[in-house]
Structure formats: C-alpha cells, structure tokens
Design a protein around this motif. Sequence first.
Motif, short mmCIF file in Angstrom:
data_model
loop_
_atom_site.label_atom_id
_atom_site.label_comp_id
_atom_site.label_asym_id
_atom_site.label_seq_id
_atom_site.Cartn_x
_atom_site.Cartn_y
_atom_site.Cartn_z
N ARG A 98 27.93 116.16 29.88
CA ARG A 98 29.23 115.69 30.40
C ARG A 98 30.31 115.93 29.34
O ARG A 98 30.04 115.71 28.13
CB ARG A 98 29.21 114.19 30.68
CG ARG A 98 27.98 113.66 31.41
CD ARG A 98 28.01 114.08 32.86
NE ARG A 98 27.28 113.16 33.72
CZ ARG A 98 26.06 113.38 34.22
NH1 ARG A 98 25.40 114.48 33.90
NH2 ARG A 98 25.51 112.51 35.06
N ASN A 199 22.63 109.84 23.16
CA ASN A 199 23.18 109.56 24.49
C ASN A 199 21.99 109.19 25.37
O ASN A 199 21.43 110.02 26.07
CB ASN A 199 23.89 110.80 25.06
CG ASN A 199 24.31 110.58 26.50
OD1 ASN A 199 24.40 109.44 26.96
ND2 ASN A 199 24.56 111.67 27.22
N PRO A 200 21.57 107.92 25.28
CA PRO A 200 20.36 107.50 25.99
C PRO A 200 20.65 107.21 27.46
O PRO A 200 21.82 107.19 27.87
CB PRO A 200 19.98 106.22 25.27
CG PRO A 200 21.29 105.64 24.85
CD PRO A 200 22.21 106.79 24.59
N TYR A 202 21.57 104.87 30.32
CA TYR A 202 22.22 103.56 30.22
C TYR A 202 22.77 103.03 31.54
O TYR A 202 23.45 102.01 31.57
CB TYR A 202 23.34 103.59 29.16
CG TYR A 202 24.39 104.67 29.34
CD1 TYR A 202 25.32 104.62 30.36
CD2 TYR A 202 24.49 105.71 28.43
CE1 TYR A 202 26.30 105.59 30.50
CE2 TYR A 202 25.45 106.70 28.55
CZ TYR A 202 26.36 106.63 29.58
OH TYR A 202 27.33 107.59 29.71
N ALA A 220 16.53 110.05 32.37
CA ALA A 220 17.62 110.35 31.43
C ALA A 220 18.88 109.58 31.79
O ALA A 220 19.86 109.58 31.03
CB ALA A 220 17.92 111.85 31.43
N LEU A 221 18.87 108.92 32.95
CA LEU A 221 20.09 108.29 33.44
C LEU A 221 20.06 106.76 33.37
O LEU A 221 21.03 106.14 32.98
CB LEU A 221 20.31 108.67 34.92
CG LEU A 221 20.81 110.07 35.21
CD1 LEU A 221 20.68 110.36 36.71
CD2 LEU A 221 22.25 110.25 34.78
N GLU A 251 26.31 106.70 22.76
CA GLU A 251 27.09 106.71 24.00
C GLU A 251 26.56 105.62 24.93
O GLU A 251 25.36 105.36 24.96
CB GLU A 251 26.98 108.09 24.68
CG GLU A 251 27.72 108.12 26.01
CD GLU A 251 27.77 109.49 26.68
OE1 GLU A 251 27.81 110.51 25.97
OE2 GLU A 251 27.77 109.52 27.93
N1 GLN Z 1 27.72 109.15 31.76
C1 GLN Z 1 26.79 109.72 32.68
C2 GLN Z 1 27.20 109.43 34.11
O1 GLN Z 1 27.74 108.39 34.38
C3 GLN Z 1 25.37 109.25 32.45
C4 GLN Z 1 24.83 109.70 31.14
C5 GLN Z 1 23.69 108.84 30.67
O2 GLN Z 1 23.08 108.07 31.38
N2 GLN Z 1 23.40 108.98 29.43
O3 GLN Z 1 27.01 110.26 34.97
#
Ligand code: GLN
Length: 298
Positions: A98, A199-200, A202, A220-221, A251
Amino acid sequence: MTVLTIRQIKQQIGQLTNGDTSSQIPSFWLTDWLLHVIDKPKLFLMTDDDYQLTDSELAQFNAGVVKMQQGIPLAYLIGQQEFWSLNFNVNEYTLIPRPDTEVLVEQVLNWINTQPVLRNHKRLLDLGTGSGCIAISLAHELKHADWQVVAVDLSLDALKVAQHNAVSNDVAHVEFIQSSWYQALPTGDEQRFDVIVSNPPYIDEADEHLAGLTAEPISALSAPNHGLADIEHIVVQATTYLCAGGLLAIEHGFDQGAAVRQLFLDSGFESVHTVQDYGGNERVTLGCVPNSNVYHRF
Ligand code: GLN
C-alpha cells in the motif's frame, strides 16, 4: 468476430466505471490492465484510438475485467505492484504493498539519517516481510551504508516472492528467514538489531473492511484482540532483539494509535510517537530502547 478499437474500449471503460455500485472497479485498474494486455505505454491510449485489439488481446482483456468484477485486484492480474519507485512481484501469498506503507519506510530512513554515529555493521530486521517491499526498499536506500538487512516471514511461498524481488531490485544481500515473528532468530548481544520494522496483520477480525479484501491472504491482514495481538507480541519481544538506543517502527490501523503507543510505553520504549499516513490517519508508531539500558554492543 467483433473487432474493437481503443476508442470503443475506452467507451466501455467509461460505462463500467460510471455506475453507482459500491463494488465499482477503479478506472485506472481498467486502463492499466488494457495497457498491460496490449503491452503499450500510457501515451498510446491518447495517440492511437484506432488501434484494433487482436482476438486474443480482447479475450484476455475481457477475462481480466470479469476477474476484477469478482474482486481480484489489478496487482494480482498483472503480478506486480510499484512501491517506493521499485517494482515488486506479488501473488496470492503476499499482501499488495500500500502507498501508506511508504510512510513507514520514510520514517525509518529519517531516523537513521539523524543518528549521530551508528556503529559499524548495522542490522535491520523486517518482521512479516510478505513481498519484501519494506526490507528491499530500505536495503536499496542503505545499499552503500554497511547495513545488514534480515527479513522474516512465516510463509515460505511469500519468502520465494520476496527473494525474487530482492534479486530483481538489485539488493541480493538481504537475508530471508522463515520464522514466526522472532521465533527462529538467534538471541545474544551480537545478534541484536539497530532497527526493527514491521507491517503486521492488524485489522480487527470483525472489521467489515475485510469483506472487501478477500483476494489477499487473511493471515497478513487480520489478527485477534481487535487486531492488536501480533503488534503486542512484536512490541513486547522487541527489547530482547534491539540494541540500546535501537528503533522499533510499526504500521497499524487508523484507530490503534493510542493502544500501540501504550504498548510501546509499557515495554519501556522512549520517544514514542505516531505519524500520520497520506490520508491524515494515525498509521506508524515509533519508539526507541533507552540508551541507559543494559543492552550494549561492543
Ligand atoms: N492497511 C491495509 C488495509 O487496510 C492492511 C495492511 C495490514 O493489515 N498490514 O487494507
């Protein structure tokens, strides 16, 4: 057989992106996909309206549009995503980089550049590297500065993609390790890092946004405990792996800033602060291990 020109395809794209449905495809996905299929530069769409797509180009274009309508992002169709002005291969085993994650890279570089004198053979760790975009972008910037970059991921499939990306971006010296967070990393003073970045996953498991991210690996999300479980694990363990004065940069979700700062403070980090992303949301929290700590490198 129907013959379609660029002009007619552009009209089709206009119709596809004009509706008011919530599942709309961004128009640049369609134009970028068209350019990928006909293998032409951007300017071609303005200068060559009369170009007729071949049968196979048209079939490929239409098949891609159907996939996008089914929720497959453009990056997975093309197999590539740009990040930090570098090109990264991506597939279903990796998150698509991203733009907001560039804030994380930028903040880490800013910190490194303002450090008076870091010791020789500095070490940086990227946890949950995925496509490798963070580790590789940083390694690319630090190429001539004697940094050892280590990147870990639990997924061997993701590590294959990251390894390929390191070579294609000319930073073949990045070391990739299969590991659940810190698990496979050696401990000991010589193994400590000057910087740990991550960037785990989250996103809260109950977050409705996950419904729109079905093509990307859920591991990963999303994370338990309102999306904070992996962040907490990374922060709590970080002082075992960081040097005195070392930086942790993570992040996180737009509404997790306060909780993440508290986790940093509870683990004894100093100079804890959060930086916003390009959309004005709290996105990256940073903190340092106190210099007075017992962890010294020689
Ligand atoms: N920020 C991303 C999103 O909202 C997710 C990335 C993440 O989970 N590390 O799509």
